[in-house]
Scaffold this motif. Structure first.
Motif, short mmCIF file in Angstrom:
data_model
loop_
_atom_site.label_atom_id
_atom_site.label_comp_id
_atom_site.label_asym_id
_atom_site.label_seq_id
_atom_site.Cartn_x
_atom_site.Cartn_y
_atom_site.Cartn_z
N LEU A 150 0.84 -1.19 0.00
CA LEU A 150 0.00 0.00 0.00
C LEU A 150 0.88 1.25 0.00
N LEU A 152 1.75 3.98 1.45
CA LEU A 152 1.70 4.80 2.66
C LEU A 152 2.98 5.61 2.81
N GLU A 156 2.47 8.10 7.84
CA GLU A 156 1.23 7.35 7.76
C GLU A 156 1.45 5.91 8.22
N ARG A 198 -5.82 10.50 5.45
CA ARG A 198 -5.12 9.98 4.28
C ARG A 198 -4.96 8.46 4.35
N LYS A 202 -6.49 5.73 1.59
CA LYS A 202 -5.66 4.75 0.89
C LYS A 202 -6.10 3.32 1.18
#
Length: 224
Positions: A150, A152, A156, A198, A202
């Motif tokens: 992912l 990130l 994050e 955020r 995601k």
């Protein structure tokens, strides 16, 4: 998570000095001035122990031997003098390091922090799977869904890592900010909400279920 340190020394001035320093630096501090008291404090599960060798009732080597079979946290001996044979005895008893008196309190703080970082890396070395398709690799600092990483950003991922390792616990923005950015960082906790927004975007875009829950008026938690 706030690290918990146990300080064991029969010199009350040293105990108070170290207690004030580590409290100021965000630690939860346990103190003891004897071997027996140190053994009782182990029940509170410290993350690291500073242990004087010369205690009035039970010497530090014996204390270390008795607790090592029950605790895996780092144990650092405090001692006024040290020779190679003493080090061998200490390491054989289960010690991880030695700190020689007199010492620089800042250097001691850095050494304690280094041991805790090492423990953290060791404890988070494996994949942690939360369902069939979602996994977090703490050593690689990457989250995956259906085998795909992912996208990130660093902070994050650190927020996701912090919350996921304390599943079910509620943390306010200030505590999350302290854990991720550090207590002495310039900035404020308002950035936490934006970073969590955020992360949610995601995760949702990838098809991951919403693990991060808002607890209104209190903060955020990772859903069990």
């Amino acid at each position: 998570m706030i690290p918990r340190i146990s300080i064991v020394d029969d010199e009350i001035d040293i105990v108070n000095l170290l207690k004030d320093y580590f409290l100021l630096n965000g630690y939860d501090v346990l103190t003891a001035v004897s071997g027996q008291e140190a053994l009782r404090k182990v029940e509170q599960k410290p993350d690291i122990i500073l242990l004087d060798i010369n205690l009035p009732d039970i010497d530090g080597l014996t204390v270390c031997q008795r607790i090592r079979q029950f605790v895996s946290c780092p144990i650092l001996f405090l001692t006024a003098k040290i020779e190679d044979r003493d080090k061998i005895s200490g390491f054989s008893a289960g010690a991880d390091d030695y700190v020689v008196k007199p010492f620089s309190i800042e250097a001691l703080g850095a050494r304690v922090a280094a041991h805790l970082r090492r423990e953290y890396r060791r404890s988070t070395a494996a994949h942690v799977h939360f369902d069939q398709d979602f996994a977090i690799d703490y050593s690689e600092r990457t989250a995956y869904f259906q085998g795909k990483p992912l996208p990130l950003a660093k902070k994050e991922f650190e927020i996701l890592s912090f919350l996921s390792q304390h599943s079910g616990q509620v943390f306010d923005k200030e505590r999350i900010y302290e854990a991720v950015w550090g207590w002495d960082s310039e900035g404020d906790s308002s950035v936490v909400a934006e970073h969590i927004r955020r992360i949610r975007v995601k995760l949702n875009a990838a098809g991951v279920r919403p693990y991060i829950e808002t607890v209104w008026g209190m903060g955020y938690k990772w859903a069990k």
